[in-house]
Design a protein around this motif. Structure first.
Motif, PDB file in Angstrom:
ATOM      1  N   SER A  17       0.830  -1.197   0.000  1.00  0.00           N
ATOM      2  CA  SER A  17       0.000   0.000   0.000  1.00  0.00           C
ATOM      3  C   SER A  17       0.868   1.251   0.000  1.00  0.00           C
ATOM      4  O   SER A  17       2.003   1.239   0.485  1.00  0.00           O
ATOM      5  CB  SER A  17      -0.908   0.019   1.236  1.00  0.00           C
ATOM      6  OG  SER A  17      -1.768  -1.097   1.265  1.00  0.00           O
ATOM      7  N   ARG A  19       0.124   5.817   0.197  1.00  0.00           N
ATOM      8  CA  ARG A  19      -0.809   6.938   0.187  1.00  0.00           C
ATOM      9  C   ARG A  19      -0.113   8.143  -0.442  1.00  0.00           C
ATOM     10  O   ARG A  19       0.913   8.608   0.052  1.00  0.00           O
ATOM     11  CB  ARG A  19      -1.299   7.299   1.586  1.00  0.00           C
ATOM     12  CG  ARG A  19      -2.421   8.330   1.535  1.00  0.00           C
ATOM     13  CD  ARG A  19      -2.990   8.671   2.887  1.00  0.00           C
ATOM     14  NE  ARG A  19      -2.156   9.620   3.622  1.00  0.00           N
ATOM     15  CZ  ARG A  19      -2.597  10.423   4.589  1.00  0.00           C
ATOM     16  NH1 ARG A  19      -3.879  10.375   4.940  1.00  0.00           N
ATOM     17  NH2 ARG A  19      -1.759  11.244   5.206  1.00  0.00           N
ATOM     18  N   TYR A  79      -5.800  13.291  -1.401  1.00  0.00           N
ATOM     19  CA  TYR A  79      -5.130  12.031  -1.099  1.00  0.00           C
ATOM     20  C   TYR A  79      -5.551  10.941  -2.072  1.00  0.00           C
ATOM     21  O   TYR A  79      -6.649  10.971  -2.627  1.00  0.00           O
ATOM     22  CB  TYR A  79      -5.460  11.566   0.321  1.00  0.00           C
ATOM     23  CG  TYR A  79      -5.066  12.543   1.398  1.00  0.00           C
ATOM     24  CD1 TYR A  79      -6.019  13.370   1.981  1.00  0.00           C
ATOM     25  CD2 TYR A  79      -3.747  12.637   1.827  1.00  0.00           C
ATOM     26  CE1 TYR A  79      -5.666  14.275   2.977  1.00  0.00           C
ATOM     27  CE2 TYR A  79      -3.387  13.535   2.821  1.00  0.00           C
ATOM     28  CZ  TYR A  79      -4.347  14.354   3.379  1.00  0.00           C
ATOM     29  OH  TYR A  79      -3.986  15.245   4.358  1.00  0.00           O
ATOM     30  N   GLN A  81      -5.308   6.881  -1.476  1.00  0.00           N
ATOM     31  CA  GLN A  81      -4.892   5.687  -0.742  1.00  0.00           C
ATOM     32  C   GLN A  81      -4.939   4.509  -1.701  1.00  0.00           C
ATOM     33  O   GLN A  81      -5.985   4.229  -2.286  1.00  0.00           O
ATOM     34  CB  GLN A  81      -5.823   5.442   0.449  1.00  0.00           C
ATOM     35  CG  GLN A  81      -5.480   4.203   1.246  1.00  0.00           C
ATOM     36  CD  GLN A  81      -4.161   4.329   1.984  1.00  0.00           C
ATOM     37  OE1 GLN A  81      -3.932   5.296   2.700  1.00  0.00           O
ATOM     38  NE2 GLN A  81      -3.279   3.351   1.798  1.00  0.00           N
ATOM     39  N   LYS A  83      -4.071   0.395  -2.278  1.00  0.00           N
ATOM     40  CA  LYS A  83      -3.777  -0.890  -1.647  1.00  0.00           C
ATOM     41  C   LYS A  83      -3.818  -1.986  -2.700  1.00  0.00           C
ATOM     42  O   LYS A  83      -4.258  -1.770  -3.822  1.00  0.00           O
ATOM     43  CB  LYS A  83      -4.763  -1.171  -0.522  1.00  0.00           C
ATOM     44  CG  LYS A  83      -6.202  -1.348  -0.954  1.00  0.00           C
ATOM     45  CD  LYS A  83      -7.097  -1.644   0.227  1.00  0.00           C
ATOM     46  CE  LYS A  83      -8.539  -1.888  -0.210  1.00  0.00           C
ATOM     47  NZ  LYS A  83      -9.440  -2.179   0.926  1.00  0.00           N
TER      48      LYS A  83
END
Length: 121
Positions: A17, A19, A79, A81, A83
């Protein structure tokens, strides 16, 4: 005058992951849709995700369920994020702001310099 500054890219293994962040000037952030695009070597720049001024989000099919776009209006920061990353996610990621058609890059008036994401197999 730098208006959008991305950060958070790096090298990560498959399944990992990251960010990404994009700091924007207040005048741009508060009045524009904010999007993420990416460009892999030898490929065209492609839409990844966008969040509207009201918070509505859209995602490319290739990242749906794995990436989440959000915005912090108090910090003027966008942002992404990410994953379950795969090598196919390797690209330069760009933050963009605009009020045009959000699924095409011509709908954006402001672009950051990009942050590199590399996913190793």
């Amino acid at each position: 005058q730098v208006q959008l500054v991305e950060s958070g890219g790096g090298l990560v293994q498959t399944g990992g992951s990251l960010r990404l962040s994009c700091a924007a000037s207040r005048s741009i952030f508060s009045t524009n849709n904010m999007g993420w695009y990416r460009q892999a070597p030898g490929k065209e720049r492609e839409f990844v995700a966008v969040i509207g001024r009201g918070g509505t989000t859209y995602y490319a099919d290739s990242v749906k369920g794995r990436f989440t776009v959000s915005r912090d209006n108090a910090k003027n920061t966008l942002y992404l994020q990410m994953k379950s990353l795969t090598p196919e996610d390797t690209a330069m990621y760009y933050c963009a702001a605009g009020r045009g058609y959000v699924f095409e890059d011509k709908g954006y008036d402001y672009w950051g310099q990009g942050t590199q994401v590399t996913v190793s197999s």
